[in-house]
Every structure is written in structure tokens, then in C-alpha cells.
Design a protein around this motif. Structure first.
Motif, short mmCIF file in Angstrom:
data_model
loop_
_atom_site.label_atom_id
_atom_site.label_comp_id
_atom_site.label_asym_id
_atom_site.label_seq_id
_atom_site.Cartn_x
_atom_site.Cartn_y
_atom_site.Cartn_z
N SER A 1 46.49 43.81 28.46
CA SER A 1 45.44 44.16 29.71
C SER A 1 45.99 45.15 30.12
N ILE A 2 46.62 45.35 30.87
CA ILE A 2 46.97 45.91 31.80
C ILE A 2 47.50 48.00 30.83
N ARG B 1 43.68 50.62 31.02
CA ARG B 1 44.66 51.87 30.70
C ARG B 1 44.21 53.40 29.57
N SER B 2 43.60 52.63 28.68
CA SER B 2 43.68 53.21 27.31
C SER B 2 41.81 53.22 27.49
N ASN B 3 41.28 52.87 28.76
CA ASN B 3 39.80 52.45 28.60
C ASN B 3 39.26 51.60 27.52
N ARG B 4 40.14 50.69 27.41
CA ARG B 4 39.75 49.12 26.15
C ARG B 4 39.32 48.32 27.18
N LEU B 5 38.33 49.04 27.97
CA LEU B 5 37.06 47.24 28.87
C LEU B 5 37.26 46.46 28.61
N VAL B 6 36.57 46.32 26.98
CA VAL B 6 35.97 44.53 26.54
C VAL B 6 37.65 44.12 26.08
N ALA C 1 41.01 44.50 27.39
CA ALA C 1 41.28 44.53 28.72
C ALA C 1 40.61 42.91 29.30
N LEU C 2 40.33 43.19 29.63
CA LEU C 2 39.03 41.81 30.58
C LEU C 2 39.17 40.41 29.19
N THR C 3 38.93 40.34 28.25
CA THR C 3 39.49 39.46 27.26
C THR C 3 40.97 38.75 28.10
N HIS C 4 41.77 39.97 28.10
CA HIS C 4 43.30 39.58 27.64
C HIS C 4 44.02 38.86 29.32
N ALA C 5 43.01 39.75 30.21
CA ALA C 5 43.11 39.36 31.59
C ALA C 5 42.41 37.95 31.88
N ARG C 6 41.12 37.53 31.47
CA ARG C 6 40.65 35.98 31.46
C ARG C 6 41.51 35.40 30.60
N THR C 7 42.09 35.75 29.92
CA THR C 7 43.22 35.17 28.71
C THR C 7 44.51 33.99 30.01
N ALA C 8 45.10 35.67 30.52
CA ALA C 8 46.10 35.65 31.28
C ALA C 8 45.49 34.49 32.19
N ASP D 1 47.45 30.19 38.39
CA ASP D 1 47.85 29.79 39.90
C ASP D 1 48.59 30.92 40.14
N ASP D 2 48.98 32.13 39.19
CA ASP D 2 49.31 33.97 39.39
C ASP D 2 48.51 34.93 40.13
N PRO D 3 48.80 34.72 41.38
CA PRO D 3 47.65 35.47 42.23
C PRO D 3 47.75 37.19 41.66
N SER D 4 48.85 37.79 40.34
CA SER D 4 48.87 38.84 40.36
C SER D 4 48.36 38.59 39.20
N TYR D 5 47.36 38.42 38.37
CA TYR D 5 46.79 37.48 37.44
C TYR D 5 45.59 37.65 37.42
N MET D 6 44.89 36.92 38.48
CA MET D 6 43.49 36.96 39.17
C MET D 6 42.92 38.37 40.02
N ILE D 7 43.67 38.92 40.69
CA ILE D 7 43.80 39.43 41.16
C ILE D 7 43.09 41.22 40.04
N HIS D 8 44.07 41.25 38.86
CA HIS D 8 43.55 42.49 37.72
C HIS D 8 42.45 41.90 37.34
N LEU D 9 42.61 40.63 36.79
CA LEU D 9 41.24 40.18 36.36
C LEU D 9 39.98 40.79 37.60
N GLN D 10 39.81 40.63 38.29
CA GLN D 10 38.78 40.72 39.59
C GLN D 10 38.77 42.21 39.40
N ARG D 11 39.97 43.37 39.51
CA ARG D 11 39.76 44.16 39.23
C ARG D 11 39.29 45.33 37.94
N LEU D 12 39.10 44.63 36.99
CA LEU D 12 38.82 45.10 36.10
C LEU D 12 37.42 44.79 35.90
N GLU D 13 36.52 42.70 36.17
CA GLU D 13 35.60 42.90 36.40
C GLU D 13 34.97 44.00 37.26
#
Length: 172
Positions: free
Chosen positions: A44-45, A49-54, A56-63, A69-81
Motif C-alpha cells: 500500500s505504501i 507513493r506511485s500515485n496508485r491510490l485505488v 493503495a487503499l485496497t491493500h491498506a484496508r486489507t492490512a 489493533d496496529d495503529p500504524s495501519y489505521m493511520i496509514h489508511l486514514q491518510r489515504l482516505e
């Protein structure tokens, strides 16, 4: 090869600035270990970074789903959203003026999701000003300027909106 070996290859590709190959390697790792949240997060990261937002979001949501319970995954997902909301708001700007209210709603959601997004605050200020909502425009520009005190555009717009707010208040 196992998933970790593919991850090492992905990082070698990143170091060589070959992001497309890195994405391919991350995908191979995921194919080996589809329930590995870390692999989805890393892909997702790289996609973001390669401007493939859709993607990136798909994999961030999966992670996030795999490791809620991993806050870094949630923060990353929120930034993408938040980035997604900003892009949606930008497209609303090019529509008829009634869409500006939609843009403001999207941008408020973006700053809720990512309170460090200067871009979201800037656009919120511009959209609010376009609607004649100068108190909101001033607040948004103040936040943008707090986040990036050297942003000359935010400073200029803040002064412009303060003047318009003062005129508005003096007329009422």
C-alpha cells in the motif's frame, strides 16, 4: 522462495527506484502469504507513493482488517482516505457551484481523517471563501499556516480572507 524473500526483492527494487518491480515483488509476497498484514501495508505504501491510490487503499484496508489493533495501519489508511476525499473535492470544484457544498463536506472529512493535511485545509479555506463563509475560510487557513508556517499561499489567502471577513462583519 517465501514471502520474506519476495519482500527483500521488493526493497532492492525500491532502492533501485524501480517501483513497478517493487509492486510486483510485494504482490508475489502477498500471493505466498495472503493473510500477512505487513505485506499488504508495505504494498500500500509503495502504491501510494506511485500515485496508485485505488490499489493503495485496497491493500491498506486489507492490512487494517487483518491487524485492526496496529495503529500504524489505521493511520496509514486514514491518510489515504483523506487523500481520496481531497481528490473527490477537487473534482467537485470543477462542477457547478452547488457542488462546492459537497467539496466542503469532503474536505471536512479529510481533515478529520488526517489533521496534518495542509492541502485539505487549504482547499477547505478556498471552498469556504467561494461560498462566502469567511469565518470558516479564515479558520482553515490558520490551520494550514500552523502546519506549514512557510507556506506563502496560506499566508496570503489568510490575510485576504481576514479582510473580507472584517468587511462582512462591518456591514452587518
Amino acid at each position: 522462495m517465501n514471502g520474506e524473500a519476495y519482500i527483500k526483492e521488493a526493497y532492492q527494487a525500491i532502492l533501485a527506484s524501480d517501483f513497478e518491480s517493487a509492486i510486483d515483488w510485494f504482490e508475489k509476497a502477498i500471493a505466498m502469504e495472503p493473510d500477512n498484514a505487513s505485506f499488504h501495508y508495505r504494498l500500500s505504501i509503495t502504491c501510494a507513493r506511485s500515485n496508485r491510490l485505488v490499489k493503495a487503499l485496497t491493500h491498506a484496508r486489507t492490512a487494517n482488517r487483518l491487524a485492526p489493533d496496529d495503529p500504524s495501519y489505521m493511520i496509514h489508511l486514514q491518510r489515504l482516505e483523506a487523500r481520496e476525499r481531497v481528490l473527490q473535492a477537487e473534482s467537485a470544484f470543477s462542477q457547478e457551484s452547488g457542488q462546492l457544498y459537497m467539496a466542503v463536506a469532503l474536505l471536512k472529512e479529510a481533515v478529520r481523517l488526517d489533521p496534518l493535511s495542509v492541502e485539505a485545509y487549504m482547499l477547505l479555506g478556498v471552498a469556504s471563501a467561494a461560498l462566502g463563509e469567511y469565518p470558516e475560510a479564515v479558520r482553515a487557513m490558520q490551520e494550514a499556516q500552523k502546519l506549514n508556517p512557510l507556506h506563502t499561499g496560506a499566508a496570503a489567502l489568510l490575510e485576504e480572507y481576514k479582510k473580507k471577513l472584517a468587511v462582512m462583519l462591518s456591514e452587518s
